[in-house]
Design an enzyme around this catalytic site. Structure first.
Site, mmCIF file in Angstrom:
data_model
loop_
_atom_site.group_PDB
_atom_site.id
_atom_site.type_symbol
_atom_site.label_atom_id
_atom_site.label_comp_id
_atom_site.label_asym_id
_atom_site.label_seq_id
_atom_site.Cartn_x
_atom_site.Cartn_y
_atom_site.Cartn_z
ATOM 1 N N LYS A 143 0.836 -1.210 0.000
ATOM 2 C CA LYS A 143 0.000 0.000 0.000
ATOM 3 C C LYS A 143 0.872 1.262 0.000
ATOM 4 C CE LYS A 143 -2.365 -0.921 3.804
ATOM 5 N NZ LYS A 143 -1.790 -2.221 4.202
ATOM 6 N N ARG B 99 -9.743 1.154 8.440
ATOM 7 C CA ARG B 99 -9.311 -0.200 8.771
ATOM 8 C C ARG B 99 -10.403 -0.964 9.510
ATOM 9 N NH1 ARG B 99 -3.450 0.856 8.781
ATOM 10 N NH2 ARG B 99 -2.280 -1.079 8.966
ATOM 11 N N ARG C 266 11.687 -5.724 6.033
ATOM 12 C CA ARG C 266 11.400 -4.323 5.694
ATOM 13 C C ARG C 266 12.189 -3.361 6.571
ATOM 14 N NH1 ARG C 266 5.285 -2.189 5.380
ATOM 15 N NH2 ARG C 266 5.222 -2.591 7.615
ATOM 16 N N ARG D 267 10.767 -1.412 11.856
ATOM 17 C CA ARG D 267 9.628 -1.067 12.692
ATOM 18 C C ARG D 267 9.483 -2.097 13.810
ATOM 19 N NH1 ARG D 267 4.685 0.272 8.620
ATOM 20 N NH2 ARG D 267 3.591 -0.790 10.324
ATOM 21 N N ARG E 162 -0.810 -8.802 13.577
ATOM 22 C CA ARG E 162 -1.382 -7.817 12.644
ATOM 23 C C ARG E 162 -2.194 -8.522 11.560
ATOM 24 N NH1 ARG E 162 3.848 -5.084 10.887
ATOM 25 N NH2 ARG E 162 2.578 -3.722 9.565
HETATM 26 P P1 AMP Z 1 0.594 0.795 8.916
HETATM 27 O O1 AMP Z 1 1.810 1.641 8.790
HETATM 28 O O2 AMP Z 1 -0.526 1.237 8.023
HETATM 29 O O3 AMP Z 1 0.898 -0.676 8.792
HETATM 30 O O4 AMP Z 1 0.050 1.019 10.406
HETATM 31 C C1 AMP Z 1 0.833 0.669 11.534
HETATM 32 C C2 AMP Z 1 -0.033 0.591 12.776
HETATM 33 O O5 AMP Z 1 -0.640 1.855 13.028
HETATM 34 C C3 AMP Z 1 -1.198 -0.394 12.713
HETATM 35 O O6 AMP Z 1 -0.812 -1.718 13.004
HETATM 36 C C4 AMP Z 1 -2.118 0.193 13.773
HETATM 37 O O7 AMP Z 1 -1.654 -0.090 15.072
HETATM 38 C C5 AMP Z 1 -1.940 1.699 13.556
HETATM 39 N N1 AMP Z 1 -2.916 2.204 12.548
HETATM 40 C C6 AMP Z 1 -2.640 2.717 11.324
HETATM 41 N N2 AMP Z 1 -3.763 3.074 10.691
HETATM 42 C C7 AMP Z 1 -4.786 2.761 11.527
HETATM 43 C C8 AMP Z 1 -6.200 2.841 11.431
HETATM 44 N N3 AMP Z 1 -6.803 3.316 10.322
HETATM 45 N N4 AMP Z 1 -6.933 2.416 12.481
HETATM 46 C C9 AMP Z 1 -6.351 1.953 13.604
HETATM 47 N N5 AMP Z 1 -5.029 1.813 13.759
HETATM 48 C C10 AMP Z 1 -4.230 2.216 12.727
#
Ligand code: AMP
Length: 208
Positions: free
Chosen positions: A13, A88, A122, A153, A164
């Site tokens: 993404k 999400r 990553r 991360r 996740r």
């Molecule tokens: P990402 O970088 O999109 O993989 O997001 C990393 C983490 O941020 C996720 O595992 C969640 O803990 C939090 N997060 C990101 N976007 C959301 C969202 N829309 N709703 C809830 N938690 C989020």
């Protein structure tokens, strides 16, 4: 064009959203990046979000809905935007429909085995959001785009990745049906190279 990127963690993404941002000249809005920046800056939002993110859980709906609503009201979003990692959950999607007019939800699809390999190698730049894989870095530890340090991360460890994926299946995958029923869903199988997948993304969006 107002676009949502759906799909499991590691499907690409962020990579495709960044490329499209440059090509279409519209902002990429990554809730994950916004939350990680808040953690780095130790703001109130960051302190609240940190535990959830480190455990691979979702940050509460009302928190992320608030930051996205505020962000979409900014001037640079008026020509369009790419939502990367939001919504999400179904409540997030319902809230979004109250303050945004979405044209398309693009579902990036990929098998779990591939995802685990991608995420565990990553490396990310917390400054500009660029992502890399150890297999292509040749030992390099700085960001080719901005020179900042690359880090793994905390939520890219095997146990948290598994969590996740479980959270994705339970809370986010229902959005595929949600947008399908609204006639807004397009799916891209991300099994090729980044370039091949990106061509498929552009084709699905009608921006070839
Ligand atoms: P990402 O970088 O999109 O993989 O997001 C990393 C983490 O941020 C996720 O595992 C969640 O803990 C939090 N997060 C990101 N976007 C959301 C969202 N829309 N709703 C809830 N938690 C989020």
């Amino acid at each position: 064009m107002n676009i949502i990127f759906l799909g499991p963690p590691g499907a690409g993404k962020g990579t495709h959203a960044q490329k499209l941002m440059n090509e279409l000249e519209i902002p990429q809005i990554s809730t994950g990046d916004m939350l990680r920046q808040a953690i780095k800056a130790e703001t109130e939002l960051g302190i609240l979000a940190k535990g959830f993110i480190d455990r691979g859980e979702l940050v509460p709906d009302e928190v992320v809905i608030g930051i996205v609503k505020e962000r979409l009201a900014q001037q640079d979003c008026q020509k369009g935007y790419i939502l990367d990692g939001f919504p999400r959950t179904v409540p997030q999607a319902e809230a979004l429909s109250q303050f945004a007019k979405i044209d398309c939800a693009l579902n990036l699809s990929l098998a779990d085995e591939v995802i685990i390999g991608r995420l565990s190698g990553r490396r990310v730049c917390l400054k500009c959001g660029a992502t890399y894989h150890t297999s292509t870095l040749n030992g390099r530890t700085d960001c080719a785009a901005c020179g900042d340090e690359l880090v793994q991360r905390k939520d890219d460890t095997p146990e948290t990745i598994q969590n996740r994926l479980t959270v994705y299946a339970a809370q986010t995958a229902p959005l595929i049906d949600y947008y399908q029923e609204k006639g807004m869903l397009r799916t891209v199988e991300c099994t090729g190279t980044v370039e091949e997948n990106h061509r498929a993304v552009r084709k699905a969006l009608g921006v070839e």
